[in-house]
Design an enzyme around this catalytic site. Structure first.
Site, PDB file in Angstrom:
ATOM      1  CG  HIS A   1      53.034  52.569  63.711  1.00 20.74           C
ATOM      2  ND1 HIS A   1      52.433  53.800  63.651  1.00 20.74           N
ATOM      3  CD2 HIS A   1      52.069  51.675  63.409  1.00 20.74           C
ATOM      4  CE1 HIS A   1      51.157  53.646  63.329  1.00 20.74           C
ATOM      5  NE2 HIS A   1      50.905  52.376  63.181  1.00 20.74           N
TER       6      HIS A   1
ATOM      7  CG  ASP B   1      55.455  55.788  63.524  1.00 18.49           C
ATOM      8  OD1 ASP B   1      55.396  55.520  62.319  1.00 18.49           O
ATOM      9  OD2 ASP B   1      54.516  55.600  64.329  1.00 18.49           O
TER      10      ASP B   1
ATOM     11  CD  GLU C   1      43.449  51.606  65.678  1.00 14.48           C
ATOM     12  OE1 GLU C   1      44.478  51.704  66.380  1.00 14.48           O
ATOM     13  OE2 GLU C   1      43.257  52.289  64.662  1.00 14.48           O
TER      14      GLU C   1
ATOM     15  CD  GLU D   1      41.379  55.828  63.482  1.00 17.08           C
ATOM     16  OE1 GLU D   1      42.401  55.189  63.790  1.00 17.08           O
ATOM     17  OE2 GLU D   1      41.205  56.364  62.382  1.00 17.08           O
TER      18      GLU D   1
ATOM     19  CG  HIS E   1      39.451  52.873  62.130  1.00 15.84           C
ATOM     20  ND1 HIS E   1      40.469  52.174  62.716  1.00 15.84           N
ATOM     21  CD2 HIS E   1      40.044  53.743  61.267  1.00 15.84           C
ATOM     22  CE1 HIS E   1      41.637  52.603  62.240  1.00 15.84           C
ATOM     23  NE2 HIS E   1      41.394  53.557  61.356  1.00 15.84           N
TER      24      HIS E   1
ATOM     25  CG  ASP F   1      43.810  55.532  67.679  1.00 16.66           C
ATOM     26  OD1 ASP F   1      44.349  55.672  68.795  1.00 16.66           O
ATOM     27  OD2 ASP F   1      44.352  54.923  66.733  1.00 16.66           O
TER      28      ASP F   1
ATOM     29  CG  ASP G   1      41.386  55.797  58.053  1.00 17.82           C
ATOM     30  OD1 ASP G   1      40.787  56.494  58.887  1.00 17.82           O
ATOM     31  OD2 ASP G   1      42.345  55.051  58.338  1.00 17.82           O
TER      32      ASP G   1
ATOM     33  CG  ASP H   1      43.562  58.856  60.023  1.00 17.54           C
ATOM     34  OD1 ASP H   1      42.554  58.274  60.469  1.00 17.54           O
ATOM     35  OD2 ASP H   1      44.593  58.253  59.662  1.00 17.54           O
TER      36      ASP H   1
ATOM     37  CG  ASP I   1      45.477  57.409  64.210  1.00 19.07           C
ATOM     38  OD1 ASP I   1      46.207  58.013  63.420  1.00 19.07           O
ATOM     39  OD2 ASP I   1      45.274  56.181  64.143  1.00 19.07           O
TER      40      ASP I   1
HETATM   41  C1  XLS Z   1      45.328  52.954  60.561  1.00 16.82           C
HETATM   42  C2  XLS Z   1      45.372  52.843  62.007  1.00 16.82           C
HETATM   43  C3  XLS Z   1      46.754  52.826  62.625  1.00 16.82           C
HETATM   44  C4  XLS Z   1      46.712  52.280  64.013  1.00 16.82           C
HETATM   45  C5  XLS Z   1      48.044  51.874  64.551  1.00 16.82           C
HETATM   46  O1  XLS Z   1      44.300  53.194  59.970  1.00 16.82           O
HETATM   47  O2  XLS Z   1      44.588  53.855  62.542  1.00 16.82           O
HETATM   48  O3  XLS Z   1      47.339  54.062  62.560  1.00 16.82           O
HETATM   49  O4  XLS Z   1      46.128  53.176  64.897  1.00 16.82           O
HETATM   50  O5  XLS Z   1      48.689  50.983  63.717  1.00 16.82           O
HETATM   51 CA    CA Z   2      42.401  55.929  60.722  1.00 12.20          CA
HETATM   52 CA    CA Z   3      44.227  54.358  64.655  1.00 10.59          CA
END
Ligand code: XLS
Ligand code: CA
Ligand code: CA
Length: 435
Positions: free
Chosen positions: A98, A101, A229, A265, A268, A293, A304, A306, A336
């Site tokens: 991003h 980042d 996404e 993802e 998600h 992702d 979430d 991750d 991700d």
């Molecule tokens: C957040 C998302 C984010 C996207 C990019 O939940 O996964 O990280 O991948 O903005």
């Molecule tokens: Ca996520």
């Molecule tokens: Ca993501």
């Protein structure tokens, strides 16, 4: 165990007990006619790996990723150096970020843009030096307080303009860094209550925003793929990009379906109440499979989280879908994913990536076996055989109507729907996974 600095390069050595080796990922090995590295196209996520330090709702950082005492741009340059060295160690070719980042946020938008552009130039040099590629970049249009009610779907038009400015700068960066893609994740594009929301205007504005992005990319000659996404909730209660099917509906309504593919993802998908494979399959049959992702959630928590992917069953079915979709073109597998708050050392970062990469490499090997054995394909083919002849063929060829079907149905003597054999198929997958 070795220290982070002692690990120079993680190599494939399946017989080794050294945890800093790959047991399944052999980048140059050819599987189904393609090198593993080209099947998998691994990327690091800058936000989790280079920036996130373990903060959660109840406590602060558990890791220090400041890389010395410098502030501002110098610190971000050190972070970038670290990122590219890490990619070298792990034999990872791609990265994703991003805007916020890679560069510090300034006091004004103008100042932020200045820092961002300087860091893009710095990263462009690192990219050349380390021979790396940008899989995709994106804008963080959700963190700052101005985005509290959304970006492109904010009730405030000035916020829409600021979001557009950040995406414009991001597309300029994508062009300069020769990115293969640009991602739109909805951030706060959704709502908490319909009592204060004009849903129709918000969705129209979101589409207007995306159309302007496509037009600008065309204007500057950015040729990468655009991705949307899907995510059902977090940060808002209801996100407009809920899942693949919802996103497809949105894109088709506004005539954007040719311009956007899906970045799917795993975490998600499960938040939306689907399996990862369901989302990938839905994208495949809608010609919208783009990028992934790679992570996994914790089904007991339902948010979430991750996490790095370690579930071989899921990665096998994921790679099965990727192979069925014809493999990645512009897309790839972006981790991700972040190390757990208690896995707070630099060694843990290496170990987490090794686990994630090996889990996907094993998944690829198993998916290739599944495809080569043709067992699933031939079972499914046989199950739908009635559509290859007689009245079934007429249905598929759109060569019949309700009147003919009425007359046909009345004459049927005996209907025998064959067994779905779910348990047999699940056992068959187990044999491929564990034999
Ligand atoms: C957040 C998302 C984010 C996207 C990019 O939940 O996964 O990280 O991948 O903005
Ligand atoms: Ca996520
Ligand atoms: Ca993501």
């Amino acid at each position: 165990m070795k220290k982070y600095d002692e690990v120079k390069k993680v190599i494939y050595d399946p017989k080794s007990d050294d945890p800093f080796t790959f047991s399944y990922y052999n980048p140059e090995e050819v599987i189904l006619g393609k090198k593993m590295k080209d099947h998998l196209k691994f990327a690091i996520s800058y936000w989790h790996t280079i920036d996130a330090c373990g903060t959660d709702m109840f406590g602060g950082d558990t890791m220090d990723k400041n890389f010395g005492k410098d502030y501002g741009l110098d610190r971000y340059k050190k972070k970038a150096d670290f990122a590219f060295e890490l990619m070298d160690k792990l034999q990872i070719e791609y990265y994703c970020f991003h805007d916020v980042d890679i560069a510090p946020v300034g006091k004004t938008l103008e100042e932020s843009m200045k820092y961002f552009n300087e860091m893009v130039d710095y990263i462009s040099e690192l990219q050349k030096k380390h021979n790396k590629k940008l899989l995709w970049n994106t804008a963080n249009n959700f963190g700052d307080k101005i985005f509290m009610a959304g970006a492109a779907t904010s009730p405030n038009a000035d916020v829409f303009a600021c979001a557009a400015a950040k995406v414009k700068a991001g597309l300029d960066a994508a062009k300069k860094l020769n990115a293969s893609g640009y991602v739109f994740w909805g951030g706060r594009e959704g709502y908490d209550t319909l009592l204060n929301t004009d849903m129709g205007l918000e969705l129209d504005n979101l589409a207007r925003f995306m159309k302007m992005a496509v037009a600008y990319a065309k204007k500057i000659g950015f040729k990468g793929s655009f991705y949307i996404e899907p995510k059902p909730k977090e940060p808002t209660k209801h996100q407009y990009d809920f899942d693949v099917a919802t996103c497809m509906n949105f894109l088709r309504k506004y005539g954007l379906e040719k311009d956007f593919k899906m970045n799917i993802e795993a975490n998600h998908a499960t938040l939306a109440g689907h399996t990862f494979q369901h989302e990938l399959y839905t994208a495949r049959v809608n010609d919208s499979f783009g990028s992934i992702d790679a992570n996994q959630g914790d089904l007991f928590l339902g948010w979430d989280t991750d996490q790095f992917p370690t579930n071989v069953y899921d990665t096998t079915m994921c790679m099965y879908e990727v192979l069925k979709a014809g493999g990645f073109t512009d897309g790839g597998l972006n981790f991700d994913a972040k190390t757990r708050r208690q896995s707070n050392t630099f060694e843990d970062i290496l170990l987490a990536y090794i686990a994630g990469m090996d889990t996907f490499a094993l998944g690829l090997r198993k998916a290739a076996e599944l495809i080569e054995s043709k067992k699933l394909d031939s079972f499914i083919k046989e199950r739908y055989d009635s559509y290859t002849k007689g009245i079934g063929k007429k249905i598929v060829d759109e060569d019949t109507d309700f009147e003919e079907l009425y007359n046909y149905a009345l004459k049927i003597k005996d209907i025998n729907v064959s067994s779905g054999r779910q348990e047999y198929l699940e056992q068959m997958i187990n044999k491929v996974l564990f034999k």
